[in-house]
Design an enzyme around this catalytic site. Structure first.
Site, short mmCIF file in Angstrom:
data_model
loop_
_atom_site.label_atom_id
_atom_site.label_comp_id
_atom_site.label_asym_id
_atom_site.label_seq_id
_atom_site.Cartn_x
_atom_site.Cartn_y
_atom_site.Cartn_z
N GLY A 70 0.80 -1.22 0.00
CA GLY A 70 0.00 0.00 0.00
C GLY A 70 0.83 1.27 0.00
O GLY A 70 0.54 2.23 -0.72
N ASN A 151 -8.66 3.39 7.66
CA ASN A 151 -8.16 2.21 8.35
C ASN A 151 -8.33 2.29 9.87
O ASN A 151 -8.31 1.27 10.54
CB ASN A 151 -6.68 1.98 8.00
CG ASN A 151 -5.84 3.21 8.19
OD1 ASN A 151 -6.12 4.27 7.63
ND2 ASN A 151 -4.82 3.10 8.99
N SER A 199 -3.29 -3.50 -0.92
CA SER A 199 -2.21 -4.21 -0.25
C SER A 199 -2.69 -5.59 0.16
O SER A 199 -3.73 -5.72 0.82
CB SER A 199 -1.76 -3.42 0.98
OG SER A 199 -0.77 -4.15 1.67
N HIS A 201 -1.74 -7.89 2.33
CA HIS A 201 -1.81 -8.39 3.71
C HIS A 201 -3.03 -7.86 4.48
O HIS A 201 -3.30 -8.30 5.60
CB HIS A 201 -0.51 -8.12 4.48
CG HIS A 201 -0.29 -6.72 4.95
ND1 HIS A 201 -0.51 -6.34 6.25
CD2 HIS A 201 0.14 -5.61 4.31
CE1 HIS A 201 -0.21 -5.06 6.39
NE2 HIS A 201 0.19 -4.59 5.21
N CYS A 324 0.82 2.38 13.05
CA CYS A 324 1.87 3.33 12.70
C CYS A 324 1.97 4.43 13.75
O CYS A 324 3.03 4.98 13.99
CB CYS A 324 1.59 3.96 11.34
SG CYS A 324 0.95 2.80 10.16
C1 LIG Z 1 -2.11 -0.61 5.78
C2 LIG Z 1 -2.45 0.60 5.01
C3 LIG Z 1 -1.52 1.22 4.15
C4 LIG Z 1 -0.11 0.71 4.04
O1 LIG Z 1 -0.05 -0.51 3.36
P1 LIG Z 1 1.27 -1.42 3.47
O2 LIG Z 1 1.05 -2.51 2.50
O3 LIG Z 1 1.32 -1.91 4.88
O4 LIG Z 1 2.42 -0.55 3.09
C5 LIG Z 1 -1.91 2.33 3.45
N1 LIG Z 1 -3.16 2.82 3.55
C6 LIG Z 1 -4.09 2.26 4.33
C7 LIG Z 1 -5.47 2.83 4.37
C8 LIG Z 1 -3.77 1.14 5.10
O5 LIG Z 1 -4.70 0.60 5.89
#
Ligand SMILES: *Cc1c(COP(=O)(O)O)cnc(C)c1O
Length: 396
Positions: A70, A151, A199, A201, A324
């Site tokens: 992401g 998120n 993303s 995961h 984060c």
């Molecule tokens: C988790 C997340 C990201 C970051 O994605 P990664 O694959 O962990 O780098 C970016 N934006 C949102 C809304 C997320 O939930």
């Protein structure tokens, strides 16, 4: 009881994803750029995964760029749009103050390069008004970047309306759909999305892999210098096992989306109702325009970190703000954006469910959170002040 309720941070990899990855590492270990048969086999495997992702999004394979996740997708979308804007003499970008740091920090870097960024404020509901967004557009706006779902507080933005507005004004729309992917429908044409980040995961795929959708005709620039993989848009040998794990994971969540949304919404609402019974608590984000599995509360008079540790002891894996932001003293920028004061934002709890969540788990969580909040309040000097009337309640 052991309950994983932190699916917004990451999800457990699915069996289909795992099996596909093992199979890929055995049977398609070649480099997709190699001309010999082992390379061509890997290239074919890559093409199949690309086709699967494209099919779920309703786009063409050539519009799919595989990335490391992401964060990279968000960065690439934003820096690509900025490069295009700069060429056209347009250096203004519209976003919101509740975006993920992958977006906010990328925009901050652009500000250092002479771009002007308008961050729309968030109403308490956590849902943007399309009219307000339209009012922020200017002649020199080159990009609107708004996440599909948040998120942290799970709120879902009116992306289709925003898409129509952007199209009418000739402005590119990027949406960070990382939190939304697999939970709510995505249709890039219908929603008039030009670029979109995903993303793996976050939808039961492996970590370290994701994709950027970029509509045909949008010139995407590579963040990295190197080989001409991904049509010259993303240098570096492809993470083939990751990509091959992501595709069936996405297919699976999309296939089960409607059914899962119904059961998740029921569980979510039961959890919201149960936690609302805790005195001086408040739900963060709109009650209805939210992801099916997201519950986020603030409790007056407690610290989120202590809450998490005590819940962990009771077998519940939860989160306070985003992964984060935890570990830093600043409370979640999203909770601040929707108007929660610092001390209230610190007392937040996010529980994010998935398709394996059960009624039993929800009831256990309601009981455990109620007990732990009561226990922490007994020890809290702030709570004593509130009880003694030396301080006013912020949450009624
Ligand atoms: C988790 C997340 C990201 C970051 O994605 P990664 O694959 O962990 O780098 C970016 N934006 C949102 C809304 C997320 O939930």
């Amino acid at each position: 009881m052991e309950i994983y309720a932190d699916n917004a941070a990451t999800t457990k990899i699915s069996d289909v994803a795992k099996a596909a990855m093992v199979e890929c590492m055995d049977a398609s270990f070649g480099n997709p750029s190699s001309l010999h048969s082992a390379g061509q086999k890997a290239a074919a495997t890559l093409a199949v995964a690309r086709q699967k992702m494209a099919q779920q999004l309703g786009c063409s394979s050539s519009e799919v760029i595989f990335t490391s996740g992401g964060t990279e997708s968000d960065n690439q979308a934003i820096f690509s749009a900025a490069a295009l804007g700069e060429k056209a003499g347009k250096k203004h970008i519209v976003s919101s103050c509740a975006e993920h740091h992958a977006v906010l920090h990328a925009l901050h870097r652009l500000e250092g390069q002479g771009f002007e960024v308008t961050l729309l404020p968030m109403p308490e509901s956590g849902v943007l008004s399309p009219e307000e967004l339209e009012g922020a557009l200017r002649e020199d706006t080159c990009l609107v970047t708004i996440m599909m779902a948040n998120n942290e507080i799970g709120t879902v933005q009116p992306v289709a309306e925003i898409g129509s507005i952007c199209r009418a004004h000739g402005v590119l729309l990027h949406t960070d759909a990382v939190a939304a992917g697999g939970y709510i429908p995505i249709e890039v044409d219908l929603q008039k999305i030009d670029m979109l980040s995903l993303s793996a995961h976050k939808f039961h795929g492996p970590k370290g892999v994701g994709m950027l959708y970029a509509r045909k005709g949008i010139k995407v620039t590579s963040l990295l210098e190197g080989g001409s993989q991904e049509g010259g848009k993303r240098a570096g040998t492809e993470n083939l096992p990751g990509i091959v794990g992501m595709a069936p994971a996405f297919e699976q969540v999309c296939a089960g989306m409607r059914e899962n949304a119904v059961s998740l919404t029921t569980l979510r609402d039961r959890l919201i109702e149960g936690l609302s019974a805790i005195p001086h608590s408040v739900l963060n984000g709109d009650r209805l325009a939210r992801l099916p599995g997201n519950v986020n509360f603030c409790f007056e008079g407690i610290e989120g970190e202590s809450l998490l540790l005590l819940l962990d002891q009771k077998g519940i894996r939860a989160s306070s703000g985003s992964a984060c932001t935890s570990g830093s003293l600043e409370p979640s920028h999203v909770l601040l954006a929707i108007g929660r004061p610092h001390e209230i934002a610190h007392g937040s709890l996010r529980l994010t469910l998935d398709h394996t969540s059960t009624y039993k788990e929800v009831d256990y969580m309601i009981e455990a959170v109620s007990q732990v909040v009561a226990r922490l309040r007994e020890m809290s000097p702030v709570w004593r002040d509130l009880l003694e009337g030396k301080r006013e309640y912020v949450i009624q």
